[in-house]
Design a protein around this motif. Structure first.
Motif, PDB file in Angstrom:
ATOM      1  N   ILE A 123       0.922  -1.164   0.028  1.00  0.00           N
ATOM      2  CA  ILE A 123      -0.054   0.089   0.098  1.00  0.00           C
ATOM      3  C   ILE A 123       0.743   1.179   0.109  1.00  0.00           C
ATOM      4  O   ILE A 123       1.778   1.318   0.958  1.00  0.00           O
ATOM      5  N   SER A 124       0.480   2.182  -1.107  1.00  0.00           N
ATOM      6  CA  SER A 124       1.304   3.410  -0.852  1.00  0.00           C
ATOM      7  C   SER A 124       0.259   4.586  -0.382  1.00  0.00           C
ATOM      8  O   SER A 124      -0.880   4.402  -0.698  1.00  0.00           O
TER       9      SER A 124
ATOM     10  N   TYR B 136       3.821  -1.458   3.270  1.00  0.00           N
ATOM     11  CA  TYR B 136       3.648   0.106   2.909  1.00  0.00           C
ATOM     12  C   TYR B 136       4.652   0.964   2.556  1.00  0.00           C
ATOM     13  O   TYR B 136       5.967   0.693   3.070  1.00  0.00           O
ATOM     14  N   GLU B 137       4.404   2.294   2.092  1.00  0.00           N
ATOM     15  CA  GLU B 137       5.300   3.283   2.067  1.00  0.00           C
ATOM     16  C   GLU B 137       4.428   4.764   2.324  1.00  0.00           C
ATOM     17  O   GLU B 137       3.208   4.804   1.888  1.00  0.00           O
TER      18      GLU B 137
ATOM     19  N   CYS C  36       4.607   6.568  -6.610  1.00  0.00           N
ATOM     20  CA  CYS C  36       4.362   5.432  -5.768  1.00  0.00           C
ATOM     21  C   CYS C  36       4.369   4.092  -6.439  1.00  0.00           C
ATOM     22  O   CYS C  36       4.227   4.033  -7.685  1.00  0.00           O
ATOM     23  N   LYS C  37       4.488   3.112  -5.664  1.00  0.00           N
ATOM     24  CA  LYS C  37       4.539   1.581  -6.405  1.00  0.00           C
ATOM     25  C   LYS C  37       3.535   0.619  -6.043  1.00  0.00           C
ATOM     26  O   LYS C  37       3.613  -0.462  -6.186  1.00  0.00           O
ATOM     27  N   GLY C  38       2.804   1.132  -5.006  1.00  0.00           N
ATOM     28  CA  GLY C  38       1.812   0.180  -4.150  1.00  0.00           C
ATOM     29  C   GLY C  38       0.866  -0.321  -5.374  1.00  0.00           C
ATOM     30  O   GLY C  38       0.330  -0.161  -6.353  1.00  0.00           O
ATOM     31  N   ASP C  39       0.443  -1.470  -4.851  1.00  0.00           N
ATOM     32  CA  ASP C  39      -0.721  -2.220  -5.539  1.00  0.00           C
ATOM     33  C   ASP C  39      -2.125  -1.412  -5.335  1.00  0.00           C
ATOM     34  O   ASP C  39      -2.984  -1.517  -5.946  1.00  0.00           O
TER      35      ASP C  39
ATOM     36  N   LYS D 101      14.993   5.414  -3.934  1.00  0.00           N
ATOM     37  CA  LYS D 101      15.514   4.465  -4.477  1.00  0.00           C
ATOM     38  C   LYS D 101      15.703   3.000  -3.705  1.00  0.00           C
ATOM     39  O   LYS D 101      15.864   2.014  -4.218  1.00  0.00           O
ATOM     40  N   GLU D 102      15.346   3.241  -2.411  1.00  0.00           N
ATOM     41  CA  GLU D 102      15.572   1.971  -1.586  1.00  0.00           C
ATOM     42  C   GLU D 102      14.303   1.262  -1.386  1.00  0.00           C
ATOM     43  O   GLU D 102      14.028   0.276  -0.856  1.00  0.00           O
ATOM     44  N   ARG D 103      13.192   1.927  -1.924  1.00  0.00           N
ATOM     45  CA  ARG D 103      11.889   1.202  -1.900  1.00  0.00           C
ATOM     46  C   ARG D 103      11.773  -0.163  -2.496  1.00  0.00           C
ATOM     47  O   ARG D 103      12.321  -0.229  -3.734  1.00  0.00           O
ATOM     48  N   PRO D 104      10.880  -1.017  -2.076  1.00  0.00           N
ATOM     49  CA  PRO D 104      10.747  -2.386  -2.932  1.00  0.00           C
ATOM     50  C   PRO D 104       9.894  -1.918  -4.165  1.00  0.00           C
ATOM     51  O   PRO D 104       9.148  -1.059  -4.301  1.00  0.00           O
TER      52      PRO D 104
END
Length: 310
Positions: free
Chosen positions: A3-4, A34-35, A83-86, A307-310
């Motif tokens: 979740i973003s 999450y982020e 953001c990269k969340g589902d 840059k460190e986010r999954p």
């Protein structure tokens, strides 16, 4: 589930630590990755210092600093682009939106919805603010031939496909809730009681609200142009009928009014309507001018933890 959370930051620096703490607790209870993307829209309280500290303490927090103030919706767009969340949650930074209500949004989404909005009940706003909000949505409904709920807010949870399609719309005069609704995915709304603002007051004064209203209406509808044409035609028809009436009176009993009052009044009336119609056309031309320049919606000055986010 990843979740973003996208949060535009402006004018409420003191709320950020509490916001991040409550979000972390909420997602830990949900068992979700999450982020938290905090987008500093050139906050006058220098919120970037606080965002830097939060990013250093928690890798889940992503800081985005815009080069200048671009406005709330563009700040949201900057966070959505990153953001990269589902699933993506959009909320304000002032804690009027309760982080603890996020599970309720996802519980409703499990019924098969792609977007779930929060409908604020017992809004903690002034009576004038509520009145202006309802009036704007009534006018907006008329000009866009849509149905919109003035109690809906940006606080929402959306599936990735919804946000991806929202980001395809790159026009400068943009909204969030209205554009998401326009996309037409399966949508629902749940009632969530809002809290008092943690700090400060809304930066949307009457002038900004009026400007935003004109931008949103003219960005999505050409009905104001047709409205101006219809009003002009109606007044021309009434003027012709009044002229014909006076001509008939003159030939019947010679009692037609003589003087400058009606003439001058008509000139000013038609002149005002003409200027209004030209002004409406000018707004549309201005929108075209803004779009053809093809400038970016925002400019990012710095990103932390990006840059460190999954």
């Amino acid at each position: 589930m990843f979740i973003s959370v996208v949060v535009p930051v402006y004018g409420c620096r003191a709320a950020l630590p509490e916001l991040c703490r409550r979000l972390a607790v909420t997602f830990e209870d949900m068992g979700a990755r999450y982020e938290i993307i905090l987008v500093d829209d050139h906050c006058p309280q220098n919120s970037w210092d606080e965002i830097e500290r939060l990013c250093a303490e928690d890798e889940h927090v992503v800081g985005v600093r815009l080069s200048r103030n671009f406005g709330q919706i563009r700040a949201i767009t900057a966070g959505l682009d990153l953001c990269k969340g589902d699933w993506i949650v959009v909320m304000d930074c002032d804690l009027q939106d309760r982080p603890e209500a996020i599970p309720q949004l996802f519980e409703k989404a499990q019924e098969g919805y792609d977007v779930v909005f929060a409908r604020r009940v017992e809004r903690k706003d002034t009576g004038l603010t509520k009145l202006l909000s309802r009036a704007f949505y009534k006018v907006y409904e008329y000009f866009t031939d849509g149905a919109y709920d003035s109690s809906l807010c940006n606080f929402s949870a959306s599936r990735r496909i919804v946000i991806d399609n929202y980001l395809r719309m790159r026009e400068h005069n943009r909204g969030y809730t209205m554009f998401i609704k326009w996309l037409g995915f399966r949508q629902a709304a749940i009632e969530i009681e809002g809290d008092e603002r943690f700090e400060g007051k809304s930066s949307y004064n009457f002038s900004k609200k009026m400007r935003m209203a004109f931008e949103l209406i003219t960005a999505q509808s050409n009905k104001p142009l047709r409205f101006a044409v219809n009003v002009g035609f109606a007044i021309a028809l009434l003027s012709f009928a009044y002229l014909l009436y006076n001509v008939i009176r003159y030939f019947i009993d010679g009692s037609a009014p003589v003087g400058w009052t009606s003439t001058i009044a008509s000139i000013y009336l038609m002149g005002g309507l003409t200027l209004s119609a030209i002004g409406v056309v000018g707004i549309y031309i201005g929108n075209i001018f803004t779009e053809v320049k093809d400038r970016p919606l925002y400019v990012v000055a710095e990103i932390l933890n990006g840059k460190e986010r999954p």
